[in-house]
Each structure stands twice: as structure tokens, then as C-alpha cells.
Motif scaffolding. Structure first.
Motif, short mmCIF file in Angstrom:
data_model
loop_
_atom_site.label_atom_id
_atom_site.label_comp_id
_atom_site.label_asym_id
_atom_site.label_seq_id
_atom_site.Cartn_x
_atom_site.Cartn_y
_atom_site.Cartn_z
N SER A 21 35.24 -10.53 19.72
CA SER A 21 36.39 -11.31 19.24
C SER A 21 36.51 -11.37 17.72
O SER A 21 37.62 -11.35 17.18
CB SER A 21 36.32 -12.74 19.79
N LEU A 22 35.39 -11.41 17.00
CA LEU A 22 35.47 -11.59 15.54
C LEU A 22 36.24 -10.48 14.83
O LEU A 22 36.93 -10.76 13.83
CB LEU A 22 34.07 -11.73 14.95
N PRO A 23 36.18 -9.22 15.27
CA PRO A 23 36.97 -8.21 14.57
C PRO A 23 38.47 -8.46 14.62
O PRO A 23 39.23 -7.94 13.78
CB PRO A 23 36.61 -6.91 15.31
N HIS A 24 38.93 -9.24 15.58
CA HIS A 24 40.37 -9.49 15.72
C HIS A 24 40.88 -10.58 14.77
O HIS A 24 42.09 -10.68 14.56
CB HIS A 24 40.70 -9.93 17.15
N HIS A 25 39.99 -11.41 14.24
CA HIS A 25 40.43 -12.56 13.47
C HIS A 25 40.83 -12.18 12.05
O HIS A 25 40.02 -11.57 11.32
CB HIS A 25 39.33 -13.62 13.37
N PRO A 26 42.02 -12.57 11.61
CA PRO A 26 42.33 -12.42 10.18
C PRO A 26 41.47 -13.39 9.38
O PRO A 26 41.13 -14.48 9.85
CB PRO A 26 43.82 -12.80 10.11
N ARG A 27 41.06 -12.97 8.21
CA ARG A 27 40.23 -13.83 7.37
C ARG A 27 41.10 -14.77 6.56
O ARG A 27 42.27 -14.48 6.36
CB ARG A 27 39.37 -12.96 6.46
N PRO A 28 40.58 -15.95 6.17
CA PRO A 28 39.20 -16.41 6.27
C PRO A 28 38.85 -16.95 7.64
O PRO A 28 39.70 -17.47 8.36
CB PRO A 28 39.12 -17.52 5.21
N VAL A 29 37.54 -16.82 7.97
CA VAL A 29 37.01 -17.32 9.24
C VAL A 29 35.78 -18.16 8.95
O VAL A 29 34.90 -17.75 8.19
CB VAL A 29 36.63 -16.16 10.19
N ILE A 30 35.73 -19.33 9.59
CA ILE A 30 34.53 -20.18 9.55
C ILE A 30 34.00 -20.27 10.96
O ILE A 30 34.73 -20.67 11.89
CB ILE A 30 34.85 -21.59 9.01
N LEU A 31 32.76 -19.89 11.17
CA LEU A 31 32.12 -19.99 12.47
C LEU A 31 31.09 -21.11 12.43
O LEU A 31 30.18 -21.10 11.58
CB LEU A 31 31.45 -18.67 12.85
N VAL A 32 31.25 -22.09 13.32
CA VAL A 32 30.31 -23.21 13.42
C VAL A 32 29.46 -22.99 14.66
O VAL A 32 29.97 -22.97 15.78
CB VAL A 32 31.03 -24.57 13.48
N ASP A 33 28.16 -22.79 14.45
CA ASP A 33 27.25 -22.49 15.56
C ASP A 33 26.59 -23.77 16.06
O ASP A 33 25.95 -24.50 15.32
CB ASP A 33 26.18 -21.50 15.11
N ASN A 34 26.76 -24.01 17.36
CA ASN A 34 26.25 -25.23 18.01
C ASN A 34 24.82 -25.06 18.53
O ASN A 34 24.56 -25.21 19.72
CB ASN A 34 27.17 -25.63 19.16
N GLY A 35 23.91 -24.71 17.63
CA GLY A 35 22.50 -24.64 18.02
C GLY A 35 22.16 -23.48 18.93
O GLY A 35 21.33 -23.61 19.84
N SER A 36 22.75 -22.31 18.69
CA SER A 36 22.47 -21.15 19.52
C SER A 36 21.00 -20.76 19.46
O SER A 36 20.34 -20.89 18.42
CB SER A 36 23.32 -19.95 19.08
N THR A 37 20.50 -20.23 20.58
CA THR A 37 19.13 -19.72 20.64
C THR A 37 19.11 -18.21 20.88
O THR A 37 18.04 -17.64 21.10
CB THR A 37 18.35 -20.43 21.77
N ASP A 38 20.28 -17.58 20.84
CA ASP A 38 20.35 -16.14 21.10
C ASP A 38 20.51 -15.31 19.83
O ASP A 38 20.84 -14.12 19.89
CB ASP A 38 21.49 -15.83 22.07
N GLY A 39 20.29 -15.94 18.68
CA GLY A 39 20.39 -15.20 17.43
C GLY A 39 21.80 -15.00 16.92
O GLY A 39 22.04 -14.17 16.02
N SER A 40 22.76 -15.74 17.44
CA SER A 40 24.16 -15.56 17.04
C SER A 40 24.39 -15.68 15.53
O SER A 40 25.07 -14.84 14.94
CB SER A 40 25.06 -16.55 17.79
N PRO A 41 23.86 -16.72 14.85
CA PRO A 41 24.14 -16.84 13.42
C PRO A 41 23.69 -15.62 12.62
O PRO A 41 24.44 -15.11 11.79
CB PRO A 41 23.37 -18.10 13.01
N GLY A 42 22.47 -15.15 12.87
CA GLY A 42 21.98 -13.97 12.16
C GLY A 42 22.78 -12.74 12.48
O GLY A 42 23.07 -11.92 11.60
#
Length: 279
Positions: A21-42
């Protein structure tokens, strides 16, 4: 890119969905991570360095979007889930509509579901809203919306308190919608602004039914007359096990819901009842 709109994505443990999904978003984009344990932020920082990543450190639920709205440096914010995105040109069109209608706080877009691009049933309901169309709004008036298909006026959103942690997640739009209307803001469905939603087939339908029941009752406790609370609770009892579990999970949240309880202006309550009677 439109300098008037920031896309805010809330996510938790959905790295694969974000990759699509992220490639489709026009910038700017803010992603708020809700405590992922799958390495999403990195993963996002490595592969999408132009996306601002905020790690909440725990699961904030829907209020994670509030964090993104506060950070956004633009007057308007378009929400997206980790499995949704906006059609090309949609956000420029949304910003033009919001510019032209200063009382509009929430633009509810047309949401197309899956590769088949089926119109979401909620959009069908909004398109034929019995509330009609107010002269200073760009489409049918609504008192609800799909968060993954909404563009909001940031200051109005924050003035109304954003999403709340009593509801937490799923069905969080109803309480915000009535609070915005109570403050005099408008909400409208605009059919020519389009979002795409490709929900994961692995979602838990039983769990979502329980959440829907829980949050319907809690929303009524927060803002609606006691007769509505009773009616929604009785409907939950009649649902069987899913409804019973939903009511049971509502009990621990009743105290904060009661602490934040307040009535709606009569006109907003009448409009909400009109929507419910029309179903």
C-alpha cells in the motif's frame, strides 16, 4: 503530491500489507506504528525512507491516528489503513472541495473494495442519506464514515477530540461524527473522491462482530439517551454468543464511558435517529 494534505496510516503487525500500500500514497505520509512485533517500523524506514515513522510503543488503537494529525503540517489529513490507499488525484480533489466548503470537517469518499472494486455498502448508505444535502456542503450529509476513506480538516478533528480510547478500535467513527456535528461542523459524502481498500482475508469475522457490538453499546453510553443504550443492549442479547461476548467485553469500559458521557444537541440526536430509522 499536494501540499495541503498529509496521509496518516495507523498499523500493527501488517508489514506485508504496508509493502503493497505505501507505494500508492502521495507524500507526505506519517505512519504511526501500534507496537508491531513483526519489524514493520524498520522495514518501512529501510524501504520507504520518505515516510515519517512514529513508534507508539504499544497498541493505541484508532487514537494512533490522532498522533499523526497532531504531527501533520498540512490543513487536511487523509486517513489510510495499512491495506488501503487513495486513487491518483483523489487527494488534490479532496483538498479543493475542503477549500471551497469551510464548514466541511469530514469528506467521506467512495471506497472501492478488493480487485473487483466493489462499492463498499456503507458508501451506498451514505449516498442515499435521508439527511439530505445542506446548501454549504458538497454532497449528502452524513453522521458516520469509513476512516480508511476519509479526509478530515485537522483543526476540526482535534477540536472534537479525535478518536477515543473508550471505543479504541472498530466503529470509532460514530462518536467522532456526532461530536463534530454537535460543534456545528459538516460531514458529507463526496462520490468523486475515491479510495481503494483491499482487506486481508485473514480477518477474524467473529471477533469483529464482538467488537461491533461492544462499541455500538459504548458509543450509546458516551452520547445517546438511555433508551438507545437499552435498545442496543437488547439487540446484542438477541444476537447470541457473539452479542453476549461483546456485551461482556463492554463492561470494563463502562466506567470511563460514563465519566465522558454527555448528551447531543436535539438536532443532532434527531438526525442520528433518522438515520437509524431509515435502515
Amino acid at each position: 503530491m499536494d501540499e495541503r494534505v498529509t496521509v496518516v496510516v495507523a498499523t500493527r503487525n501488517r508489514r506485508r500489507a504496508l509493502a503493497g500500500s505505501l507505494p500508492h500514497h502521495p507524500r507526505p505520509v506519517i505512519l504511526v506504528d501500534n507496537g508491531s512485533t513483526d519489524g514493520s517500523p524498520g522495514f518501512v524506514r529501510r524501504h520507504f525512507p520518505d515516510v515519517t515513522v512514529v513508534e507508539a510503543g504499544r497498541n493505541l488503537g484508532a487514537p494512533a491516528r490522532n498522533v499523526g494529525v497532531r504531527m501533520a503540517g498540512t490543513p487536511y489529513v487523509a486517513f489510510a489503513d495499512d491495506d488501503s490507499w487513495w486513487a491518483p488525484g483523489a487527494l488534490a480533489r479532496a483538498a479543493d472541495v475542503l477549500d471551497a466548503h469551510p464548514r466541511l470537517a469530514v469528506l467521506a469518499a467512495r471506497v472501492l473494495v478488493g480487485p473487483q472494486e466493489r462499492l463498499d455498502p456503507v458508501c451506498e448508505e451514505m449516498a442515499r442519506s435521508p439527511l439530505g444535502r445542506e446548501p454549504d456542503l458538497p454532497g449528502p450529509s452524513v453522521l458516520g464514515f469509513l476512516a480508511c476513506g476519509a479526509v478530515v480538516r485537522g483543526d476540526a478533528f482535534l477540536e472534537a477530540g479525535g478518536f477515543d480510547d473508550v471505543i479504541f478500535f472498530f466503529g470509532e467513527e460514530e462518536r467522532l461524527a456526532v461530536d463534530l456535528a454537535a460543534k456545528g461542523w459538516g460531514l458529507a459524502y463526496v462520490d468523486d473522491v475515491v479510495a481503494h481498500h483491499h482487506p486481508s482475508p485473514s480477518r477474524d469475522p467473529r471477533g469483529r462482530k464482538e467488537l461491533a457490538t461492544r462499541n455500538s453499546v459504548l458509543t450509546a453510553v458516551l452520547r445517546r439517551p438511555w433508551s438507545v443504550v437499552a435498545r442496543r443492549s437488547l439487540a446484542a442479547l438477541r444476537q447470541g454468543p457473539n452479542g453476549w461476548r461483546g456485551l461482556r467485553t463492554a463492561v470494563p469500559r463502562l466506567r470511563p464511558a460514563l465519566a465522558q458521557r454527555r448528551g447531543l444537541p436535539p438536532a443532532v440526536e434527531r438526525a442520528r435517529r433518522l438515520l437509524e430509522d431509515g435502515r
